[in-house]
Design a protein around this motif. Structure first.
Motif, PDB file in Angstrom:
ATOM      1  N   ILE B 253       0.824  -1.218   0.000  1.00  0.00           N
ATOM      2  CA  ILE B 253       0.000   0.000   0.000  1.00  0.00           C
ATOM      3  C   ILE B 253       0.861   1.272   0.000  1.00  0.00           C
ATOM      4  O   ILE B 253       0.515   2.264  -0.628  1.00  0.00           O
ATOM      5  CB  ILE B 253      -0.936  -0.006   1.248  1.00  0.00           C
ATOM      6  CG1 ILE B 253      -2.065  -1.015   1.050  1.00  0.00           C
ATOM      7  CG2 ILE B 253      -1.508   1.371   1.547  1.00  0.00           C
ATOM      8  CD1 ILE B 253      -3.104  -0.646   0.017  1.00  0.00           C
ATOM      9  N   LEU B 254       1.995   1.232   0.705  1.00  0.00           N
ATOM     10  CA  LEU B 254       2.776   2.457   0.901  1.00  0.00           C
ATOM     11  C   LEU B 254       3.974   2.585  -0.028  1.00  0.00           C
ATOM     12  O   LEU B 254       4.533   3.671  -0.163  1.00  0.00           O
ATOM     13  CB  LEU B 254       3.269   2.551   2.352  1.00  0.00           C
ATOM     14  CG  LEU B 254       2.189   2.561   3.436  1.00  0.00           C
ATOM     15  CD1 LEU B 254       2.815   2.663   4.810  1.00  0.00           C
ATOM     16  CD2 LEU B 254       1.207   3.706   3.230  1.00  0.00           C
ATOM     17  N   ALA B 255       4.411   1.483  -0.660  1.00  0.00           N
ATOM     18  CA  ALA B 255       5.640   1.593  -1.454  1.00  0.00           C
ATOM     19  C   ALA B 255       5.583   0.909  -2.822  1.00  0.00           C
ATOM     20  O   ALA B 255       5.813   1.550  -3.849  1.00  0.00           O
ATOM     21  CB  ALA B 255       6.814   1.032  -0.656  1.00  0.00           C
ATOM     22  N   ASP B 256       5.246  -0.395  -2.852  1.00  0.00           N
ATOM     23  CA  ASP B 256       5.434  -1.150  -4.101  1.00  0.00           C
ATOM     24  C   ASP B 256       4.192  -1.268  -4.962  1.00  0.00           C
ATOM     25  O   ASP B 256       4.265  -1.795  -6.069  1.00  0.00           O
ATOM     26  CB  ASP B 256       5.862  -2.606  -3.777  1.00  0.00           C
ATOM     27  CG  ASP B 256       7.153  -2.640  -3.009  1.00  0.00           C
ATOM     28  OD1 ASP B 256       7.855  -1.618  -3.038  1.00  0.00           O
ATOM     29  OD2 ASP B 256       7.436  -3.680  -2.386  1.00  0.00           O
ATOM     30  N   GLY B 257       3.055  -0.867  -4.464  1.00  0.00           N
ATOM     31  CA  GLY B 257       1.782  -1.234  -5.100  1.00  0.00           C
ATOM     32  C   GLY B 257       1.349  -0.406  -6.305  1.00  0.00           C
ATOM     33  O   GLY B 257       0.171  -0.429  -6.669  1.00  0.00           O
ATOM     34  N   GLY B 258       2.279   0.359  -6.922  1.00  0.00           N
ATOM     35  CA  GLY B 258       1.923   1.105  -8.137  1.00  0.00           C
ATOM     36  C   GLY B 258       0.977   2.253  -7.857  1.00  0.00           C
ATOM     37  O   GLY B 258       1.298   3.210  -7.159  1.00  0.00           O
ATOM     38  N   ILE B 259      -0.240   2.137  -8.369  1.00  0.00           N
ATOM     39  CA  ILE B 259      -1.223   3.219  -8.266  1.00  0.00           C
ATOM     40  C   ILE B 259      -1.585   3.524  -6.808  1.00  0.00           C
ATOM     41  O   ILE B 259      -1.853   4.678  -6.447  1.00  0.00           O
ATOM     42  CB  ILE B 259      -2.498   2.863  -9.089  1.00  0.00           C
ATOM     43  CG1 ILE B 259      -3.563   3.968  -9.017  1.00  0.00           C
ATOM     44  CG2 ILE B 259      -3.124   1.567  -8.618  1.00  0.00           C
ATOM     45  CD1 ILE B 259      -3.297   5.098  -9.942  1.00  0.00           C
ATOM     46  N   TYR B 260      -1.554   2.478  -5.950  1.00  0.00           N
ATOM     47  CA  TYR B 260      -2.039   2.686  -4.577  1.00  0.00           C
ATOM     48  C   TYR B 260      -1.111   3.578  -3.742  1.00  0.00           C
ATOM     49  O   TYR B 260      -1.592   4.536  -3.125  1.00  0.00           O
ATOM     50  CB  TYR B 260      -2.340   1.342  -3.909  1.00  0.00           C
ATOM     51  CG  TYR B 260      -3.321   0.529  -4.729  1.00  0.00           C
ATOM     52  CD1 TYR B 260      -4.634   0.960  -4.895  1.00  0.00           C
ATOM     53  CD2 TYR B 260      -2.923  -0.625  -5.397  1.00  0.00           C
ATOM     54  CE1 TYR B 260      -5.522   0.255  -5.681  1.00  0.00           C
ATOM     55  CE2 TYR B 260      -3.804  -1.344  -6.186  1.00  0.00           C
ATOM     56  CZ  TYR B 260      -5.109  -0.899  -6.334  1.00  0.00           C
ATOM     57  OH  TYR B 260      -5.976  -1.598  -7.125  1.00  0.00           O
TER      58      TYR B 260
END
Lengths: 236, 378
Positions: B253-260
């Motif tokens: 959610i905070l780093a790797d998730g692209g759009i999120y």
């Protein structure tokens, strides 16, 4: 005894008779819908022997799709009542293959969250969706820890009359309830070439499944959640 | 002019519903992994803001602040409008919206959704009665009581909205007791932001100037609510980061998730919190137009937050076998893909259109425009 009293007794007798006659079919139908009359003694369940479940074998899935009139499609919007999962222990590298479907929990979160009571558990432990009550809110899909449920995204054709489905409603493995109620085994259990899916009555101490789970180590998936699923896995 | 645009948007939304009825949810971006999408982002924003906007009324009637009392009827109207818009979206997104009568007649008492059906209906009724006690001279002695009922009820309502998620054991994003209070505080910020925008627009169109004292108090209140909401969001994420089993989810959610992560940091934290706070508190700023822009940013940030919370929370795969790598034909172990389609976006905007129409018609027909009380009287 006065005439009025006799009349009153007769009236009471007759009313009770009429009441019994009118309620009886309802009770009978209720029993039909909620399992057989002696169902409180039965809890249907499965024991899956993962050691025999072959990677790449999809026979249980195919049998389920055929039996229940599913499309065989595997896109993210297609219904999949049973699926094969390949798991690999990250710390040891051990690989296992197993089928995953509705675990028919004793305390099903899907039943708790369903606003209309469409998700329900029969007296014999089978968790089902009443297609007439489901409004398609998908809250049960949010609540299920096993990702066991599918939403019907498209209009349906060529349904199996024994297994009614409906666009805009949620569905999942019924443990082939239509077969069980006729004394047959679920389609996946019959189709497994390695006899890895053992189906039976968990509450009958003499049944094969009860004997097996008493003698071999088996586990429930996400047992930490305390839902007491009716499906157990051996060799996890 | 704006009213006809809103009416057109509502029509477009209704057409989308018709298409979804005809073809099924296949024409939306939602699927068996992301079961709730953009319509739920719009609906939950409006329902949460509908509860929060009533803060303006409560400060007036429960806490006896005359500046807010003058604005209580407008807040009540906005609450009804957003509740109607949000619930319409939620209802029309159902797989079987034609069965709404089933939802109204079959209650499963263990279901948070069933509780919410009652909470929302009662809220509607309570706000209508409250408006009546405020706008009908004979009923005014009851206004404080009605205001108090609404005050209590909206806490229950937003708790109910938070509980929809906090009672979910299955997914890592949810199942936390901090969510209901977090939603309550967030509702204060979003509701007040909506109120600011509507108030500025009404004053602008009528060529009126907002009293300086009132303006200053209300903008400071918005600032406090924004900071408080951010505090809850920070605590929620910190708690998750502390639990080893939740770290993967937080990384997503905070780093790797692209759009999120992008929406979370750029949309929610920067656009929805830091920039509005600068506009409100920077010396020399904080004028009416700054606060209106800040409010618009808080609203956009709110949508970004809900997108990350609702859709990002579902995109992260379920932890069915903790400690195992998982793969299957049903999206186990992989990030769920979701791209909102036009019909569902139109459905969401249709709900906003409904809220706008109810507000516009309400203001035109009835006496909802705040009557300014001179500063000296405050």
């Amino acid at each position: 005894m006065s005439e009025i009293n006799v009349q009153r007794r007769q009236f009471l007798k007759m009313s009770m008779g009429v009441a019994a006659v009118s309620i009886a079919p309802g009770i009978f139908l209720f029993d039909m819908a909620h399992g057989k009359a002696d169902a409180n003694k039965v809890r249907w369940g499965m024991l899956i022997e993962t050691a025999n479940c072959a990677e790449g074998c999809n026979d249980c899935v195919t049998a389920c799709n055929t039996e229940n009139g599913l499309s065989d499609g595997v896109s993210s919007t297609d219904s999949q009542w049973i699926r094969k999962i390949e798991i690999k222990d990250i710390s040891t590298g051990r690989e296992t293959s197993l089928p995953m479907m509705c675990q028919h929990c004793e305390h099903p979160p899907c039943v708790d969250v369903c606003p209309t009571g469409a998700s329900f558990k029969r007296a014999d432990g089978i968790v089902l969706v009443d297609k007439h009550l489901c409004i398609g809110c998908r809250y049960c899909m949010m609540a299920c820890p096993y990702k066991a449920r599918s939403f019907v995204h498209e209009p349906l054709q060529n349904q199996n009359p024994d297994v009614p489905r409906g666009r805009g409603t949620v569905e999942s493995c019924t443990m082939c309830v239509h077969r069980i109620d006729q004394g047959q085994q679920p389609a996946c259990a019959v189709a497994c070439p390695n006899k890895s899916i053992l189906f039976g009555n968990l509450n009958d101490p003499d049944s094969e499944i009860a004997t097996r789970i008493r003698t071999v180590a088996s586990a429930q998936v996400r047992a930490d959640l305390g839902l007491n699923p009716g499906v157990r896995y051996q060799g996890l | 002019m704006l009213t006809s645009v809103a009416a057109l948007i509502v029509l477009a939304g209704l057409y989308s519903v018709h298409m979804m009825e005809e073809h099924g949810h296949i024409i939306t971006g939602m699927n068996n992994q992301i079961v709730w999408g953009i319509p739920h982002v719009f609906a939950i924003f409006m329902i949460v803001a509908a509860s929060g906007v009533l803060n303006v009324s409560s400060i007036g009637s429960v806490f006896n602040k005359p500046a807010y009392k003058a604005r209580a009827p407008l807040a009540g109207l906005l609450s009804l409008a957003m509740l109607a818009g949000g619930l319409t979206v939620l209802m029309l997104d159902l797989g079987r919206p034609d069965r709404i009568i089933v939802a109204a007649t079959n209650y499963n008492l263990t279901s948070v959704f069933a509780w919410n059906v009652l909470l929302y209906s009662a809220m509607f009724a309570a706000v209508v009665v409250y408006l009546w006690t405020m706008m009908e001279a004979r009923m005014q002695p009851w206004s404080k009581h009605a205001g108090f009922v609404v005050f209590i009820w909206r806490f229950a309502l937003t708790t109910g909205t938070g509980v929809i998620f906090s009672f979910l054991v299955a997914r890592q994003a949810y199942g936390s007791a901090i969510l209901p209070p977090m939603f309550i505080v967030i509702s204060f910020a979003w509701g007040l932001a909506v109120f600011h925008i509507v108030q500025s627009a009404i004053y602008q169109w009528n060529g009126k100037m907002l009293d300086e004292y009132v303006q200053k108090r209300m903008k400071n209140l918005l600032g406090v609510f924004v900071v408080a909401a951010l505090y809850f969001v920070v605590v929620y994420h910190l708690t998750n980061l502390y639990f080893a089993r939740q770290v993967e989810f937080e990384r997503f959610i905070l780093a790797d998730g692209g759009i999120y992560p992008l929406l979370f940091w750029a949309g929610y934290v920067v656009l929805g919190n830091l920039l509005p706070l600068l506009l409100i508190y920077l010396p020399g700023w904080g004028k009416t137009q700054h606060v209106a822009v800040a409010s618009a940013m808080v609203i956009l940030g709110g949508f970004a937050f809900l997108y990350v919370f609702i859709i990002g929370g579902q995109a992260f795969p379920l932890s069915i076998f903790p400690g195992f790598e998982v793969k299957s034909s049903f999206g186990d172990g992989v990030i769920g893909l979701y791209s909102p389609s036009l019909p569902e976006v139109l459905l969401g905007f249709g709900g906003v259109g409904i809220a706008f129409l109810i507000t516009a018609v309400g203001i035109r027909v009835l006496n909802f425009v705040p009557r300014e009380i001179p500063k000296k009287a405050l």
